[in-house]
Design a protein around this motif. Sequence first.
Motif, PDB file in Angstrom:
ATOM      1  N   ASN A   1     -21.109   9.573 -13.481  1.00  0.00           N
ATOM      2  CA  ASN A   1     -21.458   8.316 -14.129  1.00  0.00           C
ATOM      3  C   ASN A   1     -20.746   7.297 -13.383  1.00  0.00           C
ATOM      4  OD1 ASN A   1     -23.501   9.541 -15.821  1.00  0.00           O
ATOM      5  ND2 ASN A   1     -21.865   9.886 -17.029  1.00  0.00           N
ATOM      6  N   ILE A   2     -20.963   5.670 -13.068  1.00  0.00           N
ATOM      7  CA  ILE A   2     -20.721   5.124 -12.717  1.00  0.00           C
ATOM      8  C   ILE A   2     -19.324   4.313 -13.582  1.00  0.00           C
ATOM      9  CG2 ILE A   2     -20.042   2.343 -11.475  1.00  0.00           C
ATOM     10  CD1 ILE A   2     -23.088   3.134 -10.754  1.00  0.00           C
ATOM     11  N   VAL A   3     -17.983   4.117 -13.072  1.00  0.00           N
ATOM     12  CA  VAL A   3     -17.246   3.838 -13.956  1.00  0.00           C
ATOM     13  C   VAL A   3     -16.997   1.999 -13.222  1.00  0.00           C
ATOM     14  CG1 VAL A   3     -14.592   3.508 -14.480  1.00  0.00           C
ATOM     15  CG2 VAL A   3     -15.660   6.066 -14.161  1.00  0.00           C
ATOM     16  N   GLY A   4     -17.019   2.347 -12.231  1.00  0.00           N
ATOM     17  CA  GLY A   4     -16.546   1.235 -12.131  1.00  0.00           C
ATOM     18  C   GLY A   4     -16.595   0.098 -10.530  1.00  0.00           C
ATOM     19  N   LEU A   5     -15.542  -0.327  -9.990  1.00  0.00           N
ATOM     20  CA  LEU A   5     -15.757  -1.363  -9.135  1.00  0.00           C
ATOM     21  C   LEU A   5     -14.301  -1.180  -8.442  1.00  0.00           C
ATOM     22  CD1 LEU A   5     -18.566  -3.713  -8.204  1.00  0.00           C
ATOM     23  CD2 LEU A   5     -17.933  -1.366  -7.215  1.00  0.00           C
ATOM     24  N   TRP A   6     -13.314  -0.883  -7.484  1.00  0.00           N
ATOM     25  CA  TRP A   6     -12.384  -1.399  -7.210  1.00  0.00           C
ATOM     26  C   TRP A   6     -11.994  -1.890  -5.841  1.00  0.00           C
ATOM     27  CZ3 TRP A   6      -8.811   0.794  -3.821  1.00  0.00           C
ATOM     28  CH2 TRP A   6      -6.813   0.149  -3.821  1.00  0.00           C
ATOM     29  N   TYR A   7     -11.894  -3.390  -6.375  1.00  0.00           N
ATOM     30  CA  TYR A   7     -11.264  -4.854  -5.197  1.00  0.00           C
ATOM     31  C   TYR A   7     -10.139  -4.839  -4.856  1.00  0.00           C
ATOM     32  CZ  TYR A   7     -15.959  -6.992  -6.818  1.00  0.00           C
ATOM     33  OH  TYR A   7     -17.017  -7.574  -7.691  1.00  0.00           O
ATOM     34  N   LEU A   8      -9.894  -4.236  -2.986  1.00  0.00           N
ATOM     35  CA  LEU A   8      -8.877  -4.543  -2.960  1.00  0.00           C
ATOM     36  C   LEU A   8      -8.623  -5.991  -1.814  1.00  0.00           C
ATOM     37  CD1 LEU A   8      -5.663  -3.726  -1.990  1.00  0.00           C
ATOM     38  CD2 LEU A   8      -7.113  -2.097  -0.364  1.00  0.00           C
ATOM     39  N   ASP A   9      -7.602  -7.072  -2.226  1.00  0.00           N
ATOM     40  CA  ASP A   9      -6.905  -7.903  -1.106  1.00  0.00           C
ATOM     41  C   ASP A   9      -6.123  -7.435  -0.678  1.00  0.00           C
ATOM     42  OD1 ASP A   9      -7.286 -10.497  -0.235  1.00  0.00           O
ATOM     43  OD2 ASP A   9      -6.820 -11.457  -2.223  1.00  0.00           O
ATOM     44  N   PRO A  10      -5.332  -7.334   0.391  1.00  0.00           N
ATOM     45  CA  PRO A  10      -4.718  -6.536   1.157  1.00  0.00           C
ATOM     46  C   PRO A  10      -3.738  -7.158   1.312  1.00  0.00           C
ATOM     47  CG  PRO A  10      -6.094  -5.796   2.453  1.00  0.00           C
ATOM     48  CD  PRO A  10      -6.428  -6.563   1.328  1.00  0.00           C
ATOM     49  N   TYR A  11      -4.042  -8.312   2.576  1.00  0.00           N
ATOM     50  CA  TYR A  11      -3.677  -8.776   3.394  1.00  0.00           C
ATOM     51  C   TYR A  11      -2.548 -10.455   2.747  1.00  0.00           C
ATOM     52  CZ  TYR A  11      -5.553  -5.635   6.519  1.00  0.00           C
ATOM     53  OH  TYR A  11      -5.640  -4.424   7.143  1.00  0.00           O
ATOM     54  N   ALA A  12      -1.577 -11.078   3.455  1.00  0.00           N
ATOM     55  CA  ALA A  12      -1.038 -12.080   2.949  1.00  0.00           C
ATOM     56  C   ALA A  12      -1.457 -13.027   3.321  1.00  0.00           C
ATOM     57  CB  ALA A  12       0.262 -12.271   3.702  1.00  0.00           C
ATOM     58  N   ARG A  13      -1.658 -14.395   3.371  1.00  0.00           N
ATOM     59  CA  ARG A  13      -2.779 -15.355   3.338  1.00  0.00           C
ATOM     60  C   ARG A  13      -2.351 -17.009   3.003  1.00  0.00           C
ATOM     61  NH1 ARG A  13      -6.882 -14.128   0.192  1.00  0.00           N
ATOM     62  NH2 ARG A  13      -7.710 -12.478   1.518  1.00  0.00           N
ATOM     63  N   GLN A  14      -2.465 -17.876   3.796  1.00  0.00           N
ATOM     64  CA  GLN A  14      -2.130 -19.284   3.104  1.00  0.00           C
ATOM     65  C   GLN A  14      -2.941 -19.359   2.142  1.00  0.00           C
ATOM     66  OE1 GLN A  14      -1.694 -22.724   5.657  1.00  0.00           O
ATOM     67  NE2 GLN A  14      -0.502 -23.725   5.012  1.00  0.00           N
ATOM     68  N   GLY A  15      -2.165 -20.056   0.631  1.00  0.00           N
ATOM     69  CA  GLY A  15      -3.113 -20.323  -0.293  1.00  0.00           C
ATOM     70  C   GLY A  15      -2.740 -19.298  -0.965  1.00  0.00           C
ATOM     71  N   LYS A  16      -2.377 -17.969  -1.056  1.00  0.00           N
ATOM     72  CA  LYS A  16      -2.786 -17.029  -1.877  1.00  0.00           C
ATOM     73  C   LYS A  16      -0.988 -16.838  -1.751  1.00  0.00           C
ATOM     74  CE  LYS A  16      -3.534 -11.832  -1.310  1.00  0.00           C
ATOM     75  NZ  LYS A  16      -3.588 -10.692  -0.691  1.00  0.00           N
ATOM     76  N   ARG A  17      -1.054 -15.895  -3.690  1.00  0.00           N
ATOM     77  CA  ARG A  17       0.149 -16.302  -4.403  1.00  0.00           C
ATOM     78  C   ARG A  17       0.895 -14.926  -3.746  1.00  0.00           C
ATOM     79  NH1 ARG A  17      -0.733 -13.754 -10.479  1.00  0.00           N
ATOM     80  NH2 ARG A  17       1.427 -12.395  -9.741  1.00  0.00           N
TER      81      ARG A  17
END
Length: 715
Positions: A436-452
Amino acid sequence: MKLKPLKLIGIFAFASITTLTQAQQNDQNQMDNTLLQEWDGPYEGVPDFDKMEVDLIKPAIEKGMQMHLAEIDKIASNPEPPTFENTIIPMEKAGEALDRAFTYYGIYSSNVSSPEFREVQKELSPKISEYSSKISQNEALFQRIKSVYEEAQKDSLEAEQQRTIELIYKDFEMSGANLSKEDKERYAEINKELSRLYTQFSNNVLAEEENYVVYLDDNQISGLPESYVKSAATAAAERGHEGEYAVTNTRSSMDPFLTYSDERELREKVWRNYYSRGDNQDEFDNNEVISQILKLRDERVELMGYDNYAQWRLQNRMAKNPQNAMELMEAVWPAALARVEEEVADMQAIADKEGKNITIKPWDYRYYAEKVRQQKYDLDSEEVKQYLELGNLTQALFFTAGELFNYNFSPVEKGTVPVFHEDVKVWEVTDKTTGNIVGLWYLDPYARQGKRSGAWATTYRSATELKGDKPVLSSNNSNFIKPAPGEPVLVSWDDAETFFHEFGHALHFLSADVKYPTLQGGVRDYTEFQSQLLERWLSTDKVINQFLKHHETGEVIPQDLVEKIKKASTFNQGFATTEFLVSALMDMKYHTTDPENIDPREFEKEQLKELGMPEQIVMRHRSPHFGHVFSGEGYATGYYGYLWADVLTSDAAEAFAEAPGGFYDKEVAHKLVRFLFAPRNAMDPAEAYRKFRGRDANIDALMRDRGFPVPSDSK
Ligand SMILES: [Zn+2]
């Protein structure tokens, strides 16, 4: 509530569009806003991250708030007598369109911010606070909630409903909903004045950080690491001091300077600047601001019938009251002081051996502690990094989640789920047994301008039975440096722990099993514990042997290196525990003492003396710059919470260590998910913990983890 704007537009299309008034037209355009639309696509709908635009944010949030307030008004003006079904259920369901708009808002503010967005944020911020007070001060709504609550006190509802109504009622009550009209006015005045003082407090600290910079010349940089010297040169140049080096008045500049600089007099100067912030008896002095804040906080809780601010604040925390929090701190305090004595003796020995005719002062602590560290632990952090490769670590997370939660993670094919940046990757999470599907996991790994900066976890959609248990959309966000193509990302041990920590928050979202959205909420001294606990799996044998491998040779990290890492974790705990604890103790003392008797400058001195504070250490945050406590209310009487969560973490980790299967014991893992993760706030945290452990947590395990004597051993 469902959105049906498109259909309406379809009807109007047959008529002449010019017959609409301007206001109606604006309304139509707003309802057409992509950011308010129900999500479509796979997984019962996912956010349209590829269609979001900054220009859509403001109208979406404004319209979303307007829609939510209309729903609330409808609930509040229902002529039927109030019940859980006709009041609480619709409240819990309301505001869905706004939630969706806030998902995009969150991405803009944390992941892809821009000057344009910050303008929007500035314009929206007063409107958002106005919107939320319209709900918390809705008298008719509160009377309905109160009536459901009072009914439930006589005749209990089923468990999750009972907890939901109690949490909602408490929330309103704690923000003054029960006050008379007159008192409410005073309450609002106090809040307004407090928010002015909070801003003043933090502006003063900021000014003091900017006004005191120490400039060094080439003869004054002895001992400082090359990377520090480089950034200090840049910082000096930015301030018009080409060719010099700037030690700015911030923790990230002060801390390494005091650790490495060989120049004792300069260390003292930097130390004095930093720990005098807000206490220089000039226009930026914060002592009077603190007095006013304490008086207003006290007056405000007195209106609601509480003895002091701490009592009001802690009633819905796991600690429940200031006494419990104080008891914990006082139990750890003597051991921390005893350890400081040992640490100072170790340091003094080194100074003596070097032939320095000094006694250890606060500006010497970090410097000599570093010498002790090199002598005793000899840990090369660059060497450790070679075994911590991001791809391997990600697989280690999935392995851990598979063992404890029975989850499987498989990558979602690129392009099937929209993302807001090409670096973001998405995995599908399923139950290993049922598929059964539990959900999704998004990973935004890298530093960039405009990211805290830093690392954090969030959800785009949580699952509740009330809303049909749709797949959870969870996300983790980090700031690793993006490598050149084909190069590995190597991370420090601390960052690897943080990666596990944030993943713990994601698992907490994914595994939630609650009926009502209110039960998803967090309890400040409790919600960090689950993710702190997950950090422990990084150093388990199974993770080490499978995933902590040299990025080039594939060789497993050597055992003696792992031992060094573990041993180093108790290093300097006297200093770390004492500087933290004394701040937490002061936070509680400020809020349990009659503010009429507090002159902050004197009060701090007296209390430190009474506590037996060692003269070689200072509070981690001295009162005149203790922003956690005085630049807002987030951590006021909440600073102890870090220690509280640490106690639970150490105690729960020992439950695994003691089990037959160790950290992979199936039975303990099952209890972990069932009692500590899945219920979130559907169960009283203390009760949930007891169900997991069979008893309350005690401090023994924490004392062992910090290398302190364990109280029960000496009895
Ligand atoms: Zn956390």
